[in-house]
Scaffold this active site. Structure first.
Site, PDB file in Angstrom:
ATOM      1  N   LEU A  29       0.890  -1.163   0.000  1.00  0.00           N
ATOM      2  CA  LEU A  29       0.000   0.000   0.000  1.00  0.00           C
ATOM      3  C   LEU A  29       0.925   1.209   0.000  1.00  0.00           C
ATOM      4  O   LEU A  29       1.989   1.185   0.633  1.00  0.00           O
ATOM      5  CB  LEU A  29      -0.883   0.014   1.260  1.00  0.00           C
ATOM      6  CG  LEU A  29      -1.932  -1.100   1.366  1.00  0.00           C
ATOM      7  CD1 LEU A  29      -2.693  -0.993   2.691  1.00  0.00           C
ATOM      8  CD2 LEU A  29      -2.917  -1.053   0.206  1.00  0.00           C
ATOM      9  N   ASP A  30       0.529   2.284  -0.682  1.00  0.00           N
ATOM     10  CA  ASP A  30       1.351   3.491  -0.692  1.00  0.00           C
ATOM     11  C   ASP A  30       1.509   4.015   0.732  1.00  0.00           C
ATOM     12  O   ASP A  30       0.687   3.724   1.607  1.00  0.00           O
ATOM     13  CB  ASP A  30       0.690   4.585  -1.545  1.00  0.00           C
ATOM     14  CG  ASP A  30       0.552   4.152  -2.998  1.00  0.00           C
ATOM     15  OD1 ASP A  30       1.332   3.289  -3.432  1.00  0.00           O
ATOM     16  OD2 ASP A  30      -0.335   4.690  -3.674  1.00  0.00           O
ATOM     17  N   LYS A  31       2.519   4.852   0.920  1.00  0.00           N
ATOM     18  CA  LYS A  31       2.775   5.407   2.256  1.00  0.00           C
ATOM     19  C   LYS A  31       1.534   6.138   2.797  1.00  0.00           C
ATOM     20  O   LYS A  31       1.205   6.051   3.976  1.00  0.00           O
ATOM     21  CB  LYS A  31       3.972   6.353   2.173  1.00  0.00           C
ATOM     22  CG  LYS A  31       4.450   6.876   3.498  1.00  0.00           C
ATOM     23  CD  LYS A  31       5.731   7.667   3.327  1.00  0.00           C
ATOM     24  CE  LYS A  31       6.066   8.461   4.558  1.00  0.00           C
ATOM     25  NZ  LYS A  31       7.255   9.298   4.363  1.00  0.00           N
TER      26      LYS A  31
END
Ligand code: URA
Length: 235
Positions: free
Chosen positions: A102-104
């Site tokens: 998952l993106d930051k």
């Protein structure tokens, strides 16, 4: 499996520490004190005991984590806090890893395991495991956008697999939607929304296959999967 490896695997200590325990005669195998760290044991059949407690070997671990924004989905990072940093020292194992990324700035459901085969199956586009996201959008998502998601959008020179766009709410400037994907390309949700001329302002994964993010699991916390959840994931 060697006795010292078994003891380290069950979390009794480092390989060096458990060798000491064996040497000191603190470990029993099938009720007999065992002083050789090279002793071969069968983790399924042999009874290994330390201070009167029978030690149970578990090969695979599965945790459901509610990823907060600001931490990265990696096992190590030079600059940022990782999802593995959210684990307590007793649950942490160096072979655990997050299944997919998952993106930051993305929140939500992340499976953490040391079961490479399950991770591969869940991520393989061939297996079509659904990943469902809740998103807030700057812009108004439309029926035409829904059609584009179904037909596929060109990313990295490839058409995305048919995806579902469910529009839960819209007003004149923003939308709240759910998006169901069957694959996990880099920044896929954000790039598909961008291809429709709008922008994701908040993103949270809420489901992977049959596994849903429980309401009660606070951001930054995790718990082991239940037997039912694991069975549901393995299909
Ligand atoms: N799609 C994105 O754009 N970001 C994520 O973190 C997950 C899916």
């Amino acid at each position: 499996m060697r006795l010292d490896k078994f003891l380290a695997e069950v979390g009794l200590g480092s390989r060096k520490e458990v060798k000491q325990l064996i040497k000191k005669g603190q470990i029993k195998v099938n009720q007999q004190t065992e002083k050789s760290d090279k002793k071969q044991i069968d983790p399924e059949k042999d009874q290994v005991e330390y201070q009167g407690e029978i030690l149970h070997y578990q090969e695979f671990y599965y945790y459901l984590l509610h990823k907060p924004a600001g931490v990265v989905s990696a096992t190590e990072d030079k600059h940022d806090q990782t999802v593995m940093d959210l684990f307590s020292p007793t649950d942490y194992r160096s072979d655990l890893f997050p299944v997919g990324r998952l993106d930051k700035d993305t929140e939500g459901l992340l499976l953490i395991t040391n079961d490479g085969k399950l991770a591969h199956d869940l991520l393989s586009p061939k297996k079509h495991v659904e990943k469902e996201y809740f998103a807030k959008i700057a812009g108004v998502m439309t029926a035409e956008d829904q059609q584009r998601f179904v037909e596929g959008i060109m990313l990295d020179g490839e058409l995305t697999l048919p995806a579902e766009l469910i529009i839960d709410e819209t007003n004149s400037e923003t939308s709240q939607v759910r998006i169901i994907l069957h694959e996990g390309k880099f920044h896929q949700v954000k790039r598909m929304v961008k291809a429709c001329g709008k922008e994701v302002t908040y993103l949270k994964r809420i489901r992977m296959g049959e596994l849903t993010l429980p309401q009660a699991l606070a951001k930054g916390s995790y718990r082991p999967l239940t037997a039912d959840e694991l069975q549901g994931l393995k299909g």
